[in-house]
Every structure is written in C-alpha cells, then in structure tokens.
Design a protein around this motif. Structure first.
Motif, PDB file in Angstrom:
ATOM      1  N   PHE A   1      37.129  -3.199  85.435  1.00 55.61           N
ATOM      2  CA  PHE A   1      38.260  -2.274  85.417  1.00 55.61           C
ATOM      3  C   PHE A   1      39.175  -2.530  86.618  1.00 55.61           C
ATOM      4  N   ARG A   2      38.605  -2.634  87.805  1.00 58.46           N
ATOM      5  CA  ARG A   2      39.410  -2.870  89.015  1.00 58.46           C
ATOM      6  C   ARG A   2      40.143  -4.206  88.944  1.00 58.46           C
ATOM      7  N   GLU A   3      39.459  -5.237  88.482  1.00 60.03           N
ATOM      8  CA  GLU A   3      40.065  -6.555  88.356  1.00 60.03           C
ATOM      9  C   GLU A   3      41.219  -6.536  87.350  1.00 60.03           C
ATOM     10  N   GLN A   4      41.001  -5.881  86.204  1.00 56.91           N
ATOM     11  CA  GLN A   4      42.028  -5.830  85.169  1.00 56.91           C
ATOM     12  C   GLN A   4      43.206  -4.944  85.576  1.00 56.91           C
ATOM     13  N   MET A   5      42.973  -3.936  86.394  1.00 56.98           N
ATOM     14  CA  MET A   5      44.090  -3.116  86.889  1.00 56.98           C
ATOM     15  C   MET A   5      45.032  -3.958  87.738  1.00 56.98           C
ATOM     16  N   LYS A   6      44.492  -4.943  88.453  1.00 58.38           N
ATOM     17  CA  LYS A   6      45.345  -5.825  89.257  1.00 58.38           C
ATOM     18  C   LYS A   6      46.091  -6.819  88.377  1.00 58.38           C
ATOM     19  N   LYS A   7      45.410  -7.356  87.356  1.00 63.31           N
ATOM     20  CA  LYS A   7      46.023  -8.354  86.479  1.00 63.31           C
ATOM     21  C   LYS A   7      46.912  -7.723  85.417  1.00 63.31           C
TER      22      LYS A   7
ATOM     23  N   ASN B   1      28.256  -0.850  87.229  1.00 61.99           N
ATOM     24  CA  ASN B   1      29.070  -1.601  88.184  1.00 61.99           C
ATOM     25  C   ASN B   1      29.887  -2.709  87.521  1.00 61.99           C
ATOM     26  N   ALA B   2      29.349  -3.305  86.466  1.00 61.80           N
ATOM     27  CA  ALA B   2      30.096  -4.352  85.766  1.00 61.80           C
ATOM     28  C   ALA B   2      31.374  -3.773  85.158  1.00 61.80           C
ATOM     29  N   LEU B   3      31.268  -2.580  84.586  1.00 60.52           N
ATOM     30  CA  LEU B   3      32.441  -1.913  84.020  1.00 60.52           C
ATOM     31  C   LEU B   3      33.442  -1.578  85.124  1.00 60.52           C
TER      32      LEU B   3
ATOM     33  N   ALA C   1      45.998   2.991  83.095  1.00 63.20           N
ATOM     34  CA  ALA C   1      44.595   3.067  83.532  1.00 63.20           C
ATOM     35  C   ALA C   1      43.725   3.684  82.440  1.00 63.20           C
ATOM     36  N   GLY C   2      44.196   4.747  81.826  1.00 61.18           N
ATOM     37  CA  GLY C   2      43.440   5.383  80.748  1.00 61.18           C
ATOM     38  C   GLY C   2      43.292   4.471  79.545  1.00 61.18           C
ATOM     39  N   GLN C   3      44.357   3.776  79.180  1.00 58.30           N
ATOM     40  CA  GLN C   3      44.299   2.857  78.047  1.00 58.30           C
ATOM     41  C   GLN C   3      43.345   1.694  78.330  1.00 58.30           C
ATOM     42  N   LEU C   4      43.378   1.175  79.554  1.00 62.74           N
ATOM     43  CA  LEU C   4      42.494   0.067  79.911  1.00 62.74           C
ATOM     44  C   LEU C   4      41.040   0.509  79.869  1.00 62.74           C
ATOM     45  N   LEU C   5      40.747   1.669  80.410  1.00 67.98           N
ATOM     46  CA  LEU C   5      39.367   2.162  80.396  1.00 67.98           C
ATOM     47  C   LEU C   5      38.890   2.389  78.961  1.00 67.98           C
ATOM     48  N   ASP C   6      39.717   2.994  78.133  1.00 66.49           N
ATOM     49  CA  ASP C   6      39.363   3.163  76.717  1.00 66.49           C
ATOM     50  C   ASP C   6      39.078   1.820  76.053  1.00 66.49           C
ATOM     51  N   HIS C   7      39.921   0.835  76.338  1.00 64.77           N
ATOM     52  CA  HIS C   7      39.758  -0.499  75.759  1.00 64.77           C
ATOM     53  C   HIS C   7      38.432  -1.133  76.210  1.00 64.77           C
TER      54      HIS C   7
ATOM     55  N   ALA D   1      56.386  -6.420  88.859  1.00 66.42           N
ATOM     56  CA  ALA D   1      56.776  -6.817  90.209  1.00 66.42           C
ATOM     57  C   ALA D   1      55.805  -6.222  91.222  1.00 66.42           C
ATOM     58  N   VAL D   2      55.186  -7.091  92.003  1.00 70.84           N
ATOM     59  CA  VAL D   2      54.365  -6.616  93.117  1.00 70.84           C
ATOM     60  C   VAL D   2      55.294  -6.513  94.310  1.00 70.84           C
ATOM     61  N   ILE D   3      55.297  -5.333  94.922  1.00 69.05           N
ATOM     62  CA  ILE D   3      56.248  -5.022  95.978  1.00 69.05           C
ATOM     63  C   ILE D   3      55.529  -4.849  97.313  1.00 69.05           C
ATOM     64  N   THR D   4      56.076  -5.432  98.361  1.00 72.75           N
ATOM     65  CA  THR D   4      55.694  -5.264  99.749  1.00 72.75           C
ATOM     66  C   THR D   4      54.378  -5.936 100.143  1.00 72.75           C
ATOM     67  N   ASN D   5      53.312  -5.714  99.391  1.00 74.79           N
ATOM     68  CA  ASN D   5      51.997  -6.222  99.767  1.00 74.79           C
ATOM     69  C   ASN D   5      51.276  -6.717  98.524  1.00 74.79           C
ATOM     70  N   GLU D   6      50.668  -7.892  98.601  1.00 70.74           N
ATOM     71  CA  GLU D   6      50.019  -8.474  97.419  1.00 70.74           C
ATOM     72  C   GLU D   6      48.868  -7.629  96.889  1.00 70.74           C
ATOM     73  N   ARG D   7      48.341  -6.710  97.690  1.00 66.76           N
ATOM     74  CA  ARG D   7      47.263  -5.830  97.223  1.00 66.76           C
ATOM     75  C   ARG D   7      47.779  -4.642  96.414  1.00 66.76           C
ATOM     76  N   ASN D   8      49.085  -4.429  96.391  1.00 64.38           N
ATOM     77  CA  ASN D   8      49.661  -3.333  95.609  1.00 64.38           C
ATOM     78  C   ASN D   8      49.587  -3.642  94.121  1.00 64.38           C
ATOM     79  N   ASP D   9      49.455  -2.591  93.324  1.00 66.44           N
ATOM     80  CA  ASP D   9      49.523  -2.748  91.874  1.00 66.44           C
ATOM     81  C   ASP D   9      50.949  -3.123  91.497  1.00 66.44           C
ATOM     82  N   PRO D  10      51.114  -3.896  90.428  1.00 67.18           N
ATOM     83  CA  PRO D  10      52.474  -4.244  90.018  1.00 67.18           C
ATOM     84  C   PRO D  10      53.228  -3.038  89.463  1.00 67.18           C
ATOM     85  N   ALA D  11      54.507  -2.979  89.802  1.00 64.08           N
ATOM     86  CA  ALA D  11      55.399  -1.978  89.217  1.00 64.08           C
ATOM     87  C   ALA D  11      55.956  -2.576  87.936  1.00 64.08           C
ATOM     88  N   SER D  12      56.064  -1.765  86.903  1.00 62.41           N
ATOM     89  CA  SER D  12      56.580  -2.224  85.619  1.00 62.41           C
ATOM     90  C   SER D  12      58.017  -1.737  85.457  1.00 62.41           C
TER      91      SER D  12
END
Length: 142
Positions: free
Chosen positions: A129-135, A123-125, A107-113, A65-76
């Motif tokens: 990483f930033r894009e995948q943190m949002k998705k 910069n590509a990494l 975040a740690g699991q995504l970076l490891d992956h 669930a993204v709460i309050t603002n679309e730029r927020n990370d989703p809460a699980s």
C-alpha cells in the motif's frame, strides 16, 4: 501567487503512467478564483514531438507532479499543454490547469483494490500500500 520547485513529472495515459526525465521545473499556484496552477517543465528535446501532439489536441490530461521534495506524494492536476518551446537541445513545456484534490479518495480506492484483488495481508499489505501510494498506479474502475 506561490511558486514551488517541481521535482518529478508524470502523465497518466489510459492504464499506465509515463515518466519524464525532468531537468528542471517549477509549479505556480496563481491563487485565483479558478484555482489555476501553472507548471513549467524543462525536459530533453526527445520529448518535443510528444508534447506538441498533446498541445494540438487541446484536451485536458492528468499530470502527476511531485513538488518540493521527492518524498512528497504526487499532486494530480487536470491540465492542458499551453506552450511547447524548444530551447537549444532542450524543451520547455508550459501547462495550465486545476489541482485535483483526490489523495484520500485514491487511498481508499487503492486499499479496496489491494484487498479485493490480491492475497496480501499484514505487513505485506501495508508495505505494498505504501509503495503504491508513492507510484500511484492507475486503478481499473471494475
């Protein structure tokens, strides 16, 4: 209790995430001893059968669930579909569950992956990483 605007709703299914066209919604922190959250999503009625099937199973599902603002990370949240109600040509889905505090762990699991399964560097990494943190794609445990 505290109430917040629900901006985006997703359900985690196996290895992917299902998006919904949210018409309106809210999320309430009951601030009780069980850390209960209530989420109400107002959706198109073509989602009615999907949520009725989930409700009948009475199993916990992972809700993003993204709460309050679309730029927020989703809460699980781990939640159950408590009620599904058709209102005209729309559907109201009520969830009850507990917030899963996993932002740093994910975040740690995504970076490891990304480091171990891609050839990305620099910069590509960082951008990926930033894009995948949002998705927040589902990560395989392997």
């Amino acid at each position: 209790m505290k109430t917040f605007k629900l901006i985006k709703l997703q359900i985690v299914e196996s290895d992917n995430t299902r998006n919904f066209s949210l018409l309106d919604g809210l999320i309430i922190n009951k601030e009780d001893d069980k850390h209960t959250w209530i989420l109400e999503a107002f959706l198109r009625d073509d989602d009615l059968d999907y949520f009725q099937r989930i409700q009948q199973k009475r199993e916990d599902i992972e809700v993003l669930a993204v709460i309050t603002n679309e730029r927020n990370d989703p809460a699980s949240l781990f939640a159950q579909v408590h009620e599904v109600r058709q209102i005209g040509d729309k559907v109201s889905v009520l969830f009850k569950g507990q917030l899963k505090n996993q932002r740093n762990e994910y975040a740690g699991q995504l970076l490891d992956h990304l480091v171990s399964h891609t050839d990305l560097t620099g910069n590509a990494l960082i951008d990926t990483f930033r894009e995948q943190m949002k998705k927040r794609p589902r990560l395989n445990k392997s």
